[in-house]
Design an enzyme around this catalytic site. Structure first.
Site, PDB file in Angstrom:
ATOM      1  N   LYS A   1      -8.988 -11.571   7.613  1.00 41.73           N
ATOM      2  CA  LYS A   1      -8.945 -11.971   9.024  1.00 41.73           C
ATOM      3  C   LYS A   1      -9.939 -13.088   9.339  1.00 41.73           C
ATOM      4  CE  LYS A   1      -6.826  -7.834  10.924  1.00 41.73           C
ATOM      5  NZ  LYS A   1      -6.622  -7.051   9.668  1.00 41.73           N
TER       6      LYS A   1
HETATM    7  C1  LIG Z   1      -5.337  -6.733   9.170  1.00 40.54           C
HETATM    8  C2  LIG Z   1      -5.235  -6.399   7.735  1.00 40.54           C
HETATM    9  C3  LIG Z   1      -3.985  -6.313   7.077  1.00 40.54           C
HETATM   10  C4  LIG Z   1      -2.678  -6.478   7.808  1.00 40.54           C
HETATM   11  O1  LIG Z   1      -2.455  -7.780   8.269  1.00 40.54           O
HETATM   12  P1  LIG Z   1      -1.287  -8.105   9.291  1.00 40.54           P
HETATM   13  O2  LIG Z   1      -1.424  -9.544   9.606  1.00 40.54           O
HETATM   14  O3  LIG Z   1      -1.511  -7.225  10.480  1.00 40.54           O
HETATM   15  O4  LIG Z   1      -0.021  -7.774   8.620  1.00 40.54           O
HETATM   16  C5  LIG Z   1      -3.986  -6.051   5.715  1.00 40.54           C
HETATM   17  N1  LIG Z   1      -5.131  -5.850   5.025  1.00 40.54           N
HETATM   18  C6  LIG Z   1      -6.335  -5.923   5.622  1.00 40.54           C
HETATM   19  C7  LIG Z   1      -7.549  -5.682   4.807  1.00 40.54           C
HETATM   20  C8  LIG Z   1      -6.438  -6.219   6.982  1.00 40.54           C
HETATM   21  O5  LIG Z   1      -7.644  -6.268   7.568  1.00 40.54           O
END
Ligand SMILES: *Cc1c(COP(=O)(O)O)cnc(C)c1O
Length: 525
Positions: A113
């Protein structure tokens, strides 16, 4: 380039307005009026681009020069990715003959993120500063409010810490986020960062945030901003690493490279970015692989064409999630009632997938005849109808033709907790030995199943979304019986040393009460 709502309406927004608004007033998500095509010579011109160069090239296609000049954009991008520890930002690592992982976790909070939120923070600051300069005497500020069960909160805090004209309030359920995540959030002591530890569940936190956004008076007074994954800038920032991975792979295996991306998915943000990359013209020989955990609403959609909160399929073997009558445990009851399953990959524990609405719009659009002169309007009406069915019935079934369109670009797999553990084990014991986090394990396990349907020339790139040290419980459980495995020495990055002992700043919120949270925000901004 302008943006409009997936639920229709004549309103068109600039990029700046789109990023600052988040959710459209009619409940829809913003998408670009067209998906831009790659320039004719992109393969030769971009092949040796760095992450920063690729970001500028891709983002420029979606942002008018009049809004952000190329040099301003470059400055923003350089600043955003200077915080990453790896020179390639998102390096590609070979795990097998046709298997690569794209490591997206070299940013400040060790999860993917950061890629989007580092940029979003700089965009917010840029827009506010410009507004305040152009309109002397104006003093526009933004109050970002969000709820988190872990990853979003820490990445948002690191994206917005110390930014001019912005305060950030992150609500987390006290004692219910992992120790590392809690420490990452609460040890940021910049004066504009406020952690609220709410006595309650994640759902309680989310309800409070929703109530704040719905309170038009409070919202207008404090100019609330959202950082959740429906923000368009987050999707856009993530398209870049698909291009970087493609070029890295091409350098590794040659010009006729055939690639399939497999993406662990919760809210469908990360993989949607891959869909945009493909629609722009990035060659993908294999379908985009949607990898879900036991919260498998997306995998079920690709199987049945039904987008449905509760799993009603008769062959399902998971126990009923209805709360036991008279349950006195608040946590169990709330989580069971909502139907979200607690898995070893908590960042993907969702009931519905917020960004999926954007894909639904494209599916609806493609299913309206090409010669219809109100194709866009019709698609918006169809999506609005689907989402209202979803709201009132908890489910919607799309026509077969629409499901077929969805199956042209995507395939989907569901991965349970047992398979997460065995996947972590098999990669640790593999050659090269590689420790993966439980979310990446979902992608790796799905990829293994999907590979059986691929032609031999296809190489898979699995998106690795977090460093294993962030999810020590799952990793330690998986590897506890493995000889010679020591979590501290093999997984923990030295940067985590002392994190748990650092000074913290956190405000305890004694009950999950909107008015209480409002008074805290009022006192702090
Ligand atoms: C947020 C997150 C996801 C999922 O991502 P999306 O964009 O919501 O599909 C997967 N793995 C981790 C570690 C995350 O923090």
């Amino acid at each position: 380039m302008k943006y409009f709502s997936t639920r229709g309406g004549p309103q068109e927004l600039s990029f700046e307005e789109t990023v600052l608004t988040g959710l459209a007033p009619n409940g829809g998500l913003y998408i670009p009026t067209t998906i831009p095509k790659l320039p004719q010579n992109w393969q030769s011109a971009w092949q040796n681009y760095s992450f920063v160069d690729l970001s500028v090239a891709v983002l420029s296609l979606y942002i008018s020069r009049e809004e952000i000049s190329e040099s301003e954009l470059r400055n923003l991008v350089v600043k955003s990715y200077a915080s990453f520890r790896h020179p390639e930002v998102t390096p590609l690592k070979k795990l097998g003959d046709k298997k690569y992982v794209l490591e997206l976790w070299h940013g400040p909070t060790w999860a993917f993120k950061d890629v989007a939120l580092q940029l979003l923070g700089n965009l917010f600051e840029f827009f506010l500063q410009r507004r305040n300069e152009e309109n002397s005497g104006a003093n526009e500020k933004l109050t970002v409010v969000g709820a988190t069960s872990g990853d979003t909160g820490s990445a948002a805090i690191y994206g917005l810490r110390n930014k001019a004209n912005i305060s950030i309030f992150i609500l987390h359920p006290k004692g219910r986020v992992s120790p590392i995540q809690e420490a990452q959030m609460t040890t940021v002591t910049d004066p504009n960062v406020h952690n609220l530890a709410v006595k309650g569940t994640f759902d309680d936190c989310q309800d409070i945030v929703k109530a704040l956004f719905a309170d038009s008076e409070f919202n207008a007074k404090h100019h609330l901003g959202a950082v959740n994954s429906i923000n368009w800038a987050r999707i856009l920032a993530q398209t870049v690493y698909y291009f970087l991975a493609y070029f890295s792979l091409r350098r590794a295996v040659g010009e006729d490279v055939q690639v399939q991306f497999v993406v662990p998915t919760g809210n469908f943000g990360d993989i949607l970015a891959g869909y945009y990359a493909k629609q722009m013209g990035l060659p993908m020989a294999g379908k985009l692989g949607v990898a879900t955990n036991a919260n498998d609403i997306l995998a079920r959609f690709w199987k049945t064409g039904r987008y449905e909160k509760a799993d009603s399929s008769p062959q399902d073997d998971t126990p009923s999630m209805q709360p036991a009558a008279g349950s006195s445990d608040g946590k169990q009851a709330t989580q069971d009632a909502s139907g979200v399953k607690e898995t070893l990959s908590p960042a993907m524990d969702i009931l519905v997938s917020s960004n999926f609405e954007r894909l639904l719009w494209y599916l609806a659009y493609e299913n309206v005849p090409e010669d219809d002169n109100d194709r866009r309007g019709k698609a918006g009406g169809i999506v609005a109808g689907w989402m209202s069915q979803m709201k009132s019935n908890g489910k919607v079934e799309v026509p077969t033709a629409v499901l077929e369109i969805a199956r042209r670009d995507f395939c989907a797999e569901r991965v349970g907790d047992e398979e997460i553990l065995t996947t972590i084990q098999s990669h640790f014991l593999g050659n090269p030995s590689y420790v993966v986090d439980p979310h990446t394990a979902v992608g790796l396990c799905a990829a293994k199943r999907l590979a059986q349907h691929n032609s031999l020339s296809v190489a898979q790139v699995i998106l690795s979304t977090a460093h294993p040290a962030k999810f020590s419980e799952a990793v330690s459980t998986a590897l506890k019986d493995t000889p010679n495995f020591d979590f501290e020495s093999e997984v923990m990055p030295r940067e985590f040393n002392g994190l748990l002992q650092k000074e913290r700043r956190v405000i305890d919120v004694e009950s999950a009460d909107v008015e209480l949270v409002k008074s805290i925000i009022e006192a702090k901004v």
